[in-house]
Scaffold this active site. Structure first.
Site: not given
Ligand code: GLY
Length: 364
Positions: A248, A241, A121, A227, A266, A143, A245, A237, A185, A252
């Protein structure tokens, strides 16, 4: 060594950035460990080039450790590999107060972070990212996740690491194409809200990519600062946040159409996608031709590939875009911009404009 903190109350953590930190890894992780027991999870590429640096240091410490080595590559971010990893952790009888170390690029960080979020958990984990992309983006912010047949990163959780340890010397055994891909990035942070950083990258980007350690540390620090600020403000997000993107939604679609093959990384897709986001903004009368030209010139100057080198079909790209997980109430959210450093969110974009941007980019 430089330090940035991600401020999340009692889940706050430090990002340590420097050179040859792996040779002292025990000193950095000891204050974090609830008891001196850890499992390092890595991939076979990183194991070959970097693992002995960590193991030699831990061998001379009081920290007991095991190592799990998984196959390198995007296919490792799968449900079957997650099960494999969880079974190995259970076999090692890792306990609640033990800590997992994710030692590798974005694939390892995302998979291991997700495993840590559900094992017993949820247990602590530490990120030791070894690619530029992981060092400036995926290892920070919590993430975690895996891919499914329905798309990338569709299964996952927010689970913050307890520490991020960035040793820039790990970039020296990386394929140079991966350095350029990760650099996209870095550029992203300048383009979102820091025009001075983009100016700095225009001056220093090529030397940084060529291997200058001081410049790499400076760029990673500025990226992690950016970041960390976004994550502290909007961890899950709900709003700002999503600015991370930038490029992206376009990127994507390119990756999906390319079948996530290694001939388009990527970060390379994100570089193309950011140019497209600026082209879309120009088309909407928001952003100048001059700003678009600067970005195109910068990415060309560092050797990033161009969309027109690929054999993409616009209709298929639009189809992939509509399957994006960022779809909200049937609408896609785009990051668009008024210029370099002036990005904002919009969910009111006419797909005919997106189609025109794809068409122009593909004929180049
Ligand atoms: N890579 C985008 C984020 O971490 O929100």
């Amino acid at each position: 060594m430089k330090t940035t903190t991600v401020n999340l109350g009692n889940r706050s953590y430090d990002i340590l950035i420097g050179e040859n930190l792996l040779e002292s890894v025990a000193d950095y992780i000891s204050p974090i460990l609830k008891r001196p027991r850890t499992v390092i999870v890595t991939d076979d590429n990183v194991a070959k080039h970097q693992l002995s640096r960590i193991e030699s240091n831990l061998d001379n410490s009081n920290i007991q450790y095991d190592t799990i080595t998984l196959p390198a590559g995007e296919a490792t971010k799968s449900l079957s590999m997650l099960e494999n990893l969880l079974n190995q952790l259970l076999t090692l009888r890792l306990e609640r107060n033990d800590t997992i170390i994710a030692f590798g690029g974005g694939v390892i960080g995302d998979l291991v972070g997700f495993a840590a979020s559900i094992y017993l958990r949820g247990i602590d984990f530490i990120q030791i990212p070894t690619t530029l992309l992981a060092q400036v983006d995926s290892s920070v912010g919590g993430k975690t996740g895996i891919n499914s047949d329905f798309g990338k990163n569709l299964i996952g959780a927010f689970h913050q690491p307890r520490l991020v340890l960035i040793d820039v010397t790990t970039l020296e055994t990386l394929d140079p194409r991966h350095v350029v891909a990760g650099y996209a990035e870095v550029v992203k942070y300048g383009l979102i809200n820091d025009p001075a950083f983009f100016n700095w990258l225009e001056v220093n980007g090529s030397a940084l990519i060529a291997g200058d350690r001081e410049l790499r540390i400076e760029a990673i620090k500025r990226s992690c600062d950016a970041k960390a600020a976004v994550v502290a403000d909007d961890e899950k997000e709900k709003g700002a946040r999503a600015l991370l993107n930038l490029g992206h939604t376009f990127g994507h679609a390119l990756e999906a159409e390319n079948g996530y093959n290694d001939d388009l990384f990527h970060g390379e897709a994100v570089a193309m996608g950011m140019i497209m986001a600026f082209e879309l903004s120009k088309r909407l009368g928001l952003c100048s031709q001059g700003d678009c030209d600067r970005i195109i010139k910068h990415f060309a100057g560092v050797g990033a590939p161009k969309a027109k080198q690929f054999d993409f079909e616009v209709a298929k790209l639009l189809h992939h875009m509509k399957g994006d997980k960022k779809m909200d109430d049937g609408k896609l959210t785009f990051v668009i911009t008024r210029g370099i450093g002036e990005a904002f969110l919009s969910n009111d974009i006419d797909m005919n404009d997106v189609q025109a941007v794809f068409q122009d980019a593909l004929k180049g």
